[in-house]
Design a protein around this motif. Structure first.
Motif, short mmCIF file in Angstrom:
data_model
loop_
_atom_site.label_atom_id
_atom_site.label_comp_id
_atom_site.label_asym_id
_atom_site.label_seq_id
_atom_site.Cartn_x
_atom_site.Cartn_y
_atom_site.Cartn_z
N HIS A 37 0.86 -1.19 0.00
CA HIS A 37 0.00 0.00 0.00
C HIS A 37 0.89 1.24 0.00
N PRO A 38 0.57 2.27 -0.79
CA PRO A 38 1.47 3.43 -0.92
C PRO A 38 1.87 4.07 0.41
N ARG A 39 0.93 4.24 1.34
CA ARG A 39 1.26 4.89 2.60
C ARG A 39 2.16 4.02 3.47
N VAL A 40 1.88 2.72 3.47
CA VAL A 40 2.71 1.81 4.26
C VAL A 40 4.10 1.73 3.64
N ALA A 41 4.17 1.63 2.33
CA ALA A 41 5.46 1.54 1.65
C ALA A 41 6.29 2.80 1.87
N ALA A 42 5.64 3.97 1.84
CA ALA A 42 6.36 5.22 2.04
C ALA A 42 6.93 5.30 3.46
N LEU A 43 6.16 4.88 4.44
CA LEU A 43 6.65 4.91 5.81
C LEU A 43 7.76 3.89 6.02
N ALA A 44 7.67 2.73 5.38
CA ALA A 44 8.74 1.74 5.47
C ALA A 44 10.04 2.30 4.90
N ARG A 45 9.95 3.04 3.81
CA ARG A 45 11.15 3.66 3.24
C ARG A 45 11.70 4.73 4.18
N GLU A 46 10.81 5.51 4.78
CA GLU A 46 11.23 6.59 5.67
C GLU A 46 11.95 6.04 6.90
N LEU A 47 11.45 4.93 7.44
CA LEU A 47 12.02 4.38 8.66
C LEU A 47 13.10 3.34 8.40
N GLY A 48 13.28 2.95 7.16
CA GLY A 48 14.26 1.93 6.81
C GLY A 48 15.67 2.49 6.76
N GLY A 49 16.61 1.62 6.42
CA GLY A 49 18.01 2.02 6.30
C GLY A 49 18.82 1.55 7.49
N GLY A 50 19.92 0.86 7.20
CA GLY A 50 20.76 0.33 8.27
C GLY A 50 20.54 -1.16 8.44
N ALA A 99 19.30 -4.76 10.24
CA ALA A 99 17.95 -5.20 10.59
C ALA A 99 17.57 -4.80 12.01
N GLU A 100 18.50 -4.89 12.95
CA GLU A 100 18.17 -4.55 14.33
C GLU A 100 17.85 -3.07 14.47
N ALA A 101 18.63 -2.22 13.82
CA ALA A 101 18.38 -0.79 13.89
C ALA A 101 17.04 -0.44 13.25
N VAL A 102 16.75 -1.05 12.11
CA VAL A 102 15.48 -0.81 11.44
C VAL A 102 14.32 -1.26 12.32
N GLY A 104 8.14 -4.58 4.54
CA GLY A 104 8.37 -3.60 3.49
C GLY A 104 9.82 -3.18 3.39
N ALA A 105 10.56 -3.33 4.50
CA ALA A 105 11.99 -3.02 4.51
C ALA A 105 12.84 -4.26 4.25
N GLY A 106 12.19 -5.37 3.92
CA GLY A 106 12.92 -6.60 3.61
C GLY A 106 13.35 -7.39 4.83
N LEU A 141 16.05 -11.44 13.70
CA LEU A 141 17.28 -10.66 13.75
C LEU A 141 18.46 -11.58 13.46
N PRO A 142 19.40 -11.14 12.63
CA PRO A 142 20.51 -12.01 12.23
C PRO A 142 21.30 -12.58 13.41
N THR A 143 21.47 -11.80 14.47
CA THR A 143 22.28 -12.24 15.60
C THR A 143 21.53 -13.13 16.57
N TYR A 144 20.22 -12.88 16.75
CA TYR A 144 19.48 -13.53 17.82
C TYR A 144 18.39 -14.48 17.35
N GLY A 145 18.05 -14.47 16.08
CA GLY A 145 16.91 -15.26 15.62
C GLY A 145 15.61 -14.51 15.87
N TRP A 146 14.52 -15.25 16.08
CA TRP A 146 13.22 -14.62 16.28
C TRP A 146 13.17 -13.90 17.62
N TYR A 147 12.73 -12.65 17.55
CA TYR A 147 12.65 -11.80 18.74
C TYR A 147 11.27 -11.17 18.78
N ARG A 148 10.57 -11.32 19.92
CA ARG A 148 9.23 -10.78 20.05
C ARG A 148 9.27 -9.35 20.61
N ALA A 149 8.39 -8.52 20.08
CA ALA A 149 8.29 -7.13 20.54
C ALA A 149 6.81 -6.78 20.64
#
Length: 208
Positions: A20-33, A35-38, A89-91, A118-126
């Motif tokens: 969805h355009p709004r979800v995709a736009a926010l994913a781009r805005e918050l993405g980068g770096g 996986a843990e930082a994202v 959306g951020a992969g 997460l690459p270092t820890y595996g599945w992590y719940r939040a």
């Protein structure tokens, strides 16, 4: 329109609609770096920027990620749906988990969580449901800091990760037109669901 993916934890669906355009736009805005930082950035955004419907006194019942963004509110399930959609959306592989919590007088409900791989820890719940009222959920891998702990008889805490919402959850959110209707028909499962991926379930003791 849902996007095809060989990986069920990355695909776009009617609920996790990261195409969805709004979800995709926010994913781009918050993405980068990495996986843990994202994941931390997206978790904090959803936790803090989208009010929990019950806490805020709203009446809308949302389900899909795009609905949560458009309405600006969601229960735990819907806020987790948004977080999962943003991560995908951020992969970043993501899915949903559940707890069963007592609400008194012999009644229970399912509580929705998000899980990120997460690459270092595996599945992590939040738990992005939102803080306040004595709740302090944080993103602190590898240690989990969720909003709730299961302690009462009949409660359970499942670490299984599902690529799609449980039918009981999605059905209730789609069917109920307002908070009053939902509050009389909270999604609930007496036994933990099966079929997800993860490392098991903890059940509250039979006595308090």
């Amino acid at each position: 329109m849902a996007s095809p993916s060989a990986d069920p934890f990355l695909r776009a669906t009617a609920v996790f609609d990261h195409d969805h355009p709004r979800v995709a736009a926010l994913a781009r805005e918050l993405g980068g770096g990495d996986a843990e930082a994202v994941a931390r950035r997206m978790f904090e955004w959803v936790r803090d920027r989208i009010p929990h419907t019950g806490d805020a006194g709203h009446d809308a019942v949302t389900c899909a990620a795009s609905e949560v963004l458009a309405t600006g509110t969601g229960f735990c399930y819907a806020k987790s749906h948004l977080l999962v959609a943003l991560l995908r959306g951020a992969g970043v592989r993501a899915g949903v988990c559940y707890q069963r919590l007592s609400i008194g007088e012999g009644r229970f409900l399912l509580h929705g969580l998000a899980a990120v791989e997460l690459p270092t820890y595996g599945w992590y719940r939040a738990d992005p449901r939102g803080n306040g009222f004595g709740i302090d959920a944080q993103f602190t891998p590898p240690r989990e800091q969720l909003a709730h702990e299961t302690r009462m008889p009949g409660e359970w805490d499942s670490r299984l990760v599902f690529p799609d919402p449980l039918p009981a959850v999605e059905g209730a959110l789609r069917r109920c037109r307002g908070v009053r209707e939902l509050s009389s028909a909270w999604p609930d499962l007496e036994l933990p669901p099966r079929g997800g991926t993860g490392d098991g379930t903890r059940t509250a003791p039979a006595t308090a």
